[in-house]
Design a protein around this motif. Structure first.
Motif, PDB file in Angstrom:
ATOM      1  N   VAL A  15       0.844  -1.188   0.000  1.00  0.00           N
ATOM      2  CA  VAL A  15       0.000   0.000   0.000  1.00  0.00           C
ATOM      3  C   VAL A  15       0.882   1.243   0.000  1.00  0.00           C
ATOM      4  O   VAL A  15       1.815   1.342   0.796  1.00  0.00           O
ATOM      5  CB  VAL A  15      -0.937   0.009   1.233  1.00  0.00           C
ATOM      6  CG1 VAL A  15      -1.780   1.274   1.260  1.00  0.00           C
ATOM      7  CG2 VAL A  15      -1.831  -1.220   1.225  1.00  0.00           C
ATOM      8  N   GLU A  16       0.598   2.117  -0.947  1.00  0.00           N
ATOM      9  CA  GLU A  16       1.247   3.427  -0.996  1.00  0.00           C
ATOM     10  C   GLU A  16       0.168   4.457  -0.718  1.00  0.00           C
ATOM     11  O   GLU A  16      -0.750   4.613  -1.519  1.00  0.00           O
ATOM     12  CB  GLU A  16       1.906   3.661  -2.352  1.00  0.00           C
ATOM     13  CG  GLU A  16       3.123   2.792  -2.583  1.00  0.00           C
ATOM     14  CD  GLU A  16       3.817   3.070  -3.916  1.00  0.00           C
ATOM     15  OE1 GLU A  16       3.435   4.043  -4.595  1.00  0.00           O
ATOM     16  OE2 GLU A  16       4.729   2.303  -4.253  1.00  0.00           O
ATOM     17  N   GLY A  17       0.283   5.134   0.415  1.00  0.00           N
ATOM     18  CA  GLY A  17      -0.793   6.017   0.859  1.00  0.00           C
ATOM     19  C   GLY A  17      -1.955   5.140   1.263  1.00  0.00           C
ATOM     20  O   GLY A  17      -1.839   4.318   2.155  1.00  0.00           O
ATOM     21  N   LYS A  18      -3.047   5.275   0.564  1.00  0.00           N
ATOM     22  CA  LYS A  18      -4.195   4.388   0.809  1.00  0.00           C
ATOM     23  C   LYS A  18      -4.473   3.498  -0.391  1.00  0.00           C
ATOM     24  O   LYS A  18      -5.421   2.741  -0.385  1.00  0.00           O
ATOM     25  CB  LYS A  18      -5.433   5.228   1.143  1.00  0.00           C
ATOM     26  CG  LYS A  18      -5.331   5.932   2.466  1.00  0.00           C
ATOM     27  CD  LYS A  18      -6.630   6.585   2.840  1.00  0.00           C
ATOM     28  CE  LYS A  18      -6.486   7.218   4.205  1.00  0.00           C
ATOM     29  NZ  LYS A  18      -7.754   7.626   4.767  1.00  0.00           N
ATOM     30  N   GLN A  19      -3.620   3.610  -1.407  1.00  0.00           N
ATOM     31  CA  GLN A  19      -3.838   2.885  -2.651  1.00  0.00           C
ATOM     32  C   GLN A  19      -3.048   1.582  -2.680  1.00  0.00           C
ATOM     33  O   GLN A  19      -1.828   1.600  -2.613  1.00  0.00           O
ATOM     34  CB  GLN A  19      -3.417   3.763  -3.837  1.00  0.00           C
ATOM     35  CG  GLN A  19      -3.630   3.141  -5.180  1.00  0.00           C
ATOM     36  CD  GLN A  19      -5.096   2.929  -5.503  1.00  0.00           C
ATOM     37  OE1 GLN A  19      -5.948   3.711  -5.133  1.00  0.00           O
ATOM     38  NE2 GLN A  19      -5.388   1.842  -6.181  1.00  0.00           N
ATOM     39  N   PRO A  20      -3.738   0.428  -2.802  1.00  0.00           N
ATOM     40  CA  PRO A  20      -2.993  -0.828  -2.949  1.00  0.00           C
ATOM     41  C   PRO A  20      -2.351  -0.909  -4.337  1.00  0.00           C
ATOM     42  O   PRO A  20      -2.928  -0.464  -5.326  1.00  0.00           O
ATOM     43  CB  PRO A  20      -4.056  -1.907  -2.777  1.00  0.00           C
ATOM     44  CG  PRO A  20      -5.365  -1.238  -2.922  1.00  0.00           C
ATOM     45  CD  PRO A  20      -5.167   0.232  -2.746  1.00  0.00           C
ATOM     46  N   ILE A  21      -1.158  -1.454  -4.371  1.00  0.00           N
ATOM     47  CA  ILE A  21      -0.395  -1.618  -5.608  1.00  0.00           C
ATOM     48  C   ILE A  21      -0.117  -3.111  -5.782  1.00  0.00           C
ATOM     49  O   ILE A  21       0.372  -3.764  -4.856  1.00  0.00           O
ATOM     50  CB  ILE A  21       0.953  -0.866  -5.546  1.00  0.00           C
ATOM     51  CG1 ILE A  21       0.764   0.603  -5.190  1.00  0.00           C
ATOM     52  CG2 ILE A  21       1.751  -1.051  -6.825  1.00  0.00           C
ATOM     53  CD1 ILE A  21       0.044   1.419  -6.231  1.00  0.00           C
ATOM     54  N   LEU A  22      -0.430  -3.633  -6.971  1.00  0.00           N
ATOM     55  CA  LEU A  22      -0.102  -5.028  -7.265  1.00  0.00           C
ATOM     56  C   LEU A  22       1.385  -5.085  -7.578  1.00  0.00           C
ATOM     57  O   LEU A  22       1.850  -4.514  -8.551  1.00  0.00           O
ATOM     58  CB  LEU A  22      -0.916  -5.556  -8.443  1.00  0.00           C
ATOM     59  CG  LEU A  22      -0.625  -6.997  -8.873  1.00  0.00           C
ATOM     60  CD1 LEU A  22      -0.880  -7.977  -7.736  1.00  0.00           C
ATOM     61  CD2 LEU A  22      -1.480  -7.359 -10.085  1.00  0.00           C
TER      62      LEU A  22
END
Length: 151
Positions: A15-22
């Motif tokens: 997670v970067e900030g609140k955004q999940p990254i695959l």
């Protein structure tokens, strides 16, 4: 694939900030099990264990291929041994082509599964089912600062 068989895909996210990254997708059963063990043992860098295991397996495969190649290049090799070695190389090429196709299909499934995860981050272990196949999706979250990408 029959309806009774089930493939598993593991999504490795951070997670970067609140955004999940695959970050990465695992499809090999042994790699998924290693990831699970690393997470259960609270390894601070669980992917490094998977990458190390993968590198070792690739090294062993290459060492064996080198052995077969050296053996085939011997001038006094029986025709039967030569034929078996050539069949091994042909089989290896077929396996590599199959693995490439499987990787491409897994990438499509992983992207779809990741979108479902983004919509509902509570989904950490779920099944995608079609008319002839089922894919179990497992989501493992790793800390952003500890992941390492391997090409």
């Amino acid at each position: 694939m029959s309806r009774n068989s089930q493939t598993t895909i593991a999504l490795i996210v951070h997670v970067e900030g609140k955004q999940p990254i695959l970050h990465e997708t695992l499809t090999e059963t042994t790699e998924i099990l290693e990831m699970e063990l690393a997470v259960l043992s609270q390894d601070p860098s669980p992917l490094s264990r998977v990458h190390q295991m993968r590198k070792q397996a690739e090294g062993e495969d290459e060492a064996f291929a080198d052995f077969v190649e050296k053996m085939v290049s011997q001038p006094a090799l029986k025709a039967e041994v030569q034929e078996n070695a050539l069949q091994w190389f042909k089989s290896r090429m077929k396996i590599e082509a199959y693995q490439k196709a499987e990787k491409e299909a897994s990438a499509v499934i992983a992207q779809y599964a990741f979108q479902l995860f983004v919509e509902d981050p509570a989904k950490r272990d779920f099944v995608l089912a079609g008319p002839t196949a089922q894919v179990r999706v497992r989501v493992f979250e790793v800390p952003a600062e500890t992941h390492t990408r391997v090409a």
